[in-house]
Design a protein around this motif. Structure first.
Motif, PDB file in Angstrom:
ATOM      1  N   LYS A  93      59.840  54.490  69.883  1.00  0.00           N
ATOM      2  CA  LYS A  93      59.812  53.886  71.227  1.00  0.00           C
ATOM      3  C   LYS A  93      61.189  53.982  71.871  1.00  0.00           C
ATOM      4  CE  LYS A  93      58.275  49.637  73.565  1.00  0.00           C
ATOM      5  NZ  LYS A  93      59.345  49.532  74.555  1.00  0.00           N
ATOM      6  N   THR A  94      61.260  54.715  72.955  1.00  0.00           N
ATOM      7  CA  THR A  94      62.526  54.904  73.659  1.00  0.00           C
ATOM      8  C   THR A  94      62.553  54.170  75.005  1.00  0.00           C
ATOM      9  OG1 THR A  94      61.708  56.941  74.673  1.00  0.00           O
ATOM     10  CG2 THR A  94      62.921  57.140  72.575  1.00  0.00           C
ATOM     11  N   THR A  95      61.502  53.522  75.356  1.00  0.00           N
ATOM     12  CA  THR A  95      61.441  52.795  76.630  1.00  0.00           C
ATOM     13  C   THR A  95      61.824  51.327  76.441  1.00  0.00           C
ATOM     14  OG1 THR A  95      59.112  52.210  76.374  1.00  0.00           O
ATOM     15  CG2 THR A  95      59.613  54.311  77.458  1.00  0.00           C
ATOM     16  N   GLY A 110      53.036  50.248  75.054  1.00  0.00           N
ATOM     17  CA  GLY A 110      53.041  51.127  73.899  1.00  0.00           C
ATOM     18  C   GLY A 110      51.836  50.911  73.005  1.00  0.00           C
ATOM     19  N   THR A 149      55.492  50.256  67.293  1.00  0.00           N
ATOM     20  CA  THR A 149      55.051  50.411  68.682  1.00  0.00           C
ATOM     21  C   THR A 149      55.522  51.770  69.155  1.00  0.00           C
ATOM     22  OG1 THR A 149      55.190  48.028  69.112  1.00  0.00           O
ATOM     23  CG2 THR A 149      55.163  49.494  71.031  1.00  0.00           C
ATOM     24  N   VAL A 150      54.594  52.557  69.683  1.00  0.00           N
ATOM     25  CA  VAL A 150      54.880  53.933  70.062  1.00  0.00           C
ATOM     26  C   VAL A 150      54.839  54.047  71.589  1.00  0.00           C
ATOM     27  CG1 VAL A 150      54.187  56.343  69.861  1.00  0.00           C
ATOM     28  CG2 VAL A 150      53.875  54.779  67.911  1.00  0.00           C
ATOM     29  N   ASP A 151      55.994  54.538  72.145  1.00  0.00           N
ATOM     30  CA  ASP A 151      56.063  54.812  73.585  1.00  0.00           C
ATOM     31  C   ASP A 151      57.176  55.836  73.802  1.00  0.00           C
ATOM     32  OD1 ASP A 151      55.680  54.722  76.317  1.00  0.00           O
ATOM     33  OD2 ASP A 151      56.700  52.793  76.591  1.00  0.00           O
ATOM     34  N   LYS A 152      56.801  57.036  74.195  1.00  0.00           N
ATOM     35  CA  LYS A 152      57.722  58.147  74.417  1.00  0.00           C
ATOM     36  C   LYS A 152      58.631  58.365  73.192  1.00  0.00           C
ATOM     37  CE  LYS A 152      57.696  57.929  79.454  1.00  0.00           C
ATOM     38  NZ  LYS A 152      58.496  57.836  80.688  1.00  0.00           N
ATOM     39  N   PRO A 153      58.031  58.710  72.075  1.00  0.00           N
ATOM     40  CA  PRO A 153      58.810  58.871  70.837  1.00  0.00           C
ATOM     41  C   PRO A 153      59.670  60.132  70.863  1.00  0.00           C
ATOM     42  CG  PRO A 153      56.540  59.545  70.489  1.00  0.00           C
ATOM     43  CD  PRO A 153      56.592  58.986  71.886  1.00  0.00           C
TER      44      PRO A 153
END
Length: 233
Positions: free
Chosen positions: A180-182, A187, A213-217
């Motif tokens: 997660k980069t956001t 996510g 939590t995955v968001d813009k990995p």
């Protein structure tokens, strides 16, 4: 005259007596032996075993024929047939135990593990090493890391790809994944990631990572030291 006649009669009687005596002598010899003496006839006949020329020639011819006859038994070690067995390892380009020397690794050639790290806001350290008896190459390309059923893929952290890495016994490759980069609260909540050696790898693996939590990995290149695989933004 009478005396002369008596002398003639006496001579005739003597001659007759001599003849009769000889006849009686011959008769006596025959009666005593019972047969005619055949010793002279036996001694005069040649023996078949006494070295007659015909017997010697026949034996010599038999010996010559036996010595000239070909033998049916094969001579030991004199076979002209080629050896059928091929040399060991002939035609094989692989290393021992199925290793792929000089070939690109597949995900199923490697042993995988993960570890959660706290640097850079938290990330997942992915570790890969060659299975026993295998030597292969990780290409100078970004590892393929996907998340969830929709196949969301991690993008690159680094601006350029790294160097290829040859994996064999004792060598470990590392890649860092930031799921997660956001800074938002959105996510997807997942507990595993899918990793492959490039998009063409036919055998990707699923690795348990705990709840994330995955968001813009994002993901780093492969490195041979874990400190180089920290996914700083």
């Amino acid at each position: 005259m009478f005396g002369h006649r008596n002398r003639n009669r006496r001579s005739a009687l003597l001659a007759s007596a001599a003849l009769v005596g000889g006849a009686l002598l011959m008769t006596a010899c025959q009666d005593t032996d019972g047969s005619v003496d055949s010793g002279a006839a036996q001694s005069s006949s040649p023996s078949a075993d006494a070295g007659s020329p015909s017997a010697s020639a026949s034996a010599s011819a038999s010996e010559d024929a036996a010595s000239d006859a070909p033998s049916d038994a094969p001579t030991s070690g004199a076979s002209d047939e080629p050896t059928a067995s091929p040399s060991a390892g002939s035609g094989s380009s692989s290393g021992s135990n199925g290793s792929k020397v000089g070939q690109v690794c597949g995900a199923n050639d490697l042993s995988w593990s993960t570890r959660s790290e706290s640097q850079a806001g938290g990330y997942i350290l992915v570790m890969a090493k060659a299975k026993s008896g295998i030597t292969c190459v990780l290409p100078a390309a970004l590892p393929t890391v996907a998340f969830g059923s929709d196949g969301t893929e991690a993008g690159p952290v680094e601006q350029a790809v790294g160097k290829q890495i040859t994996l064999s016994k004792g060598t470990v490759a590392y890649a860092g994944v930031n799921p997660k980069t956001t800074n938002t609260d959105g996510g997807k909540e997942l507990d595993s990631i899918i990793v492959a050696v490039g998009n063409e790898d036919p055998n990707p693996v699923s690795l348990k990572v705990g709840t994330i939590t995955v968001d813009k990995p994002v993901v780093t290149n492969w490195h041979t030291a874990p400190k180089d695989a920290v996914p700083f933004n």
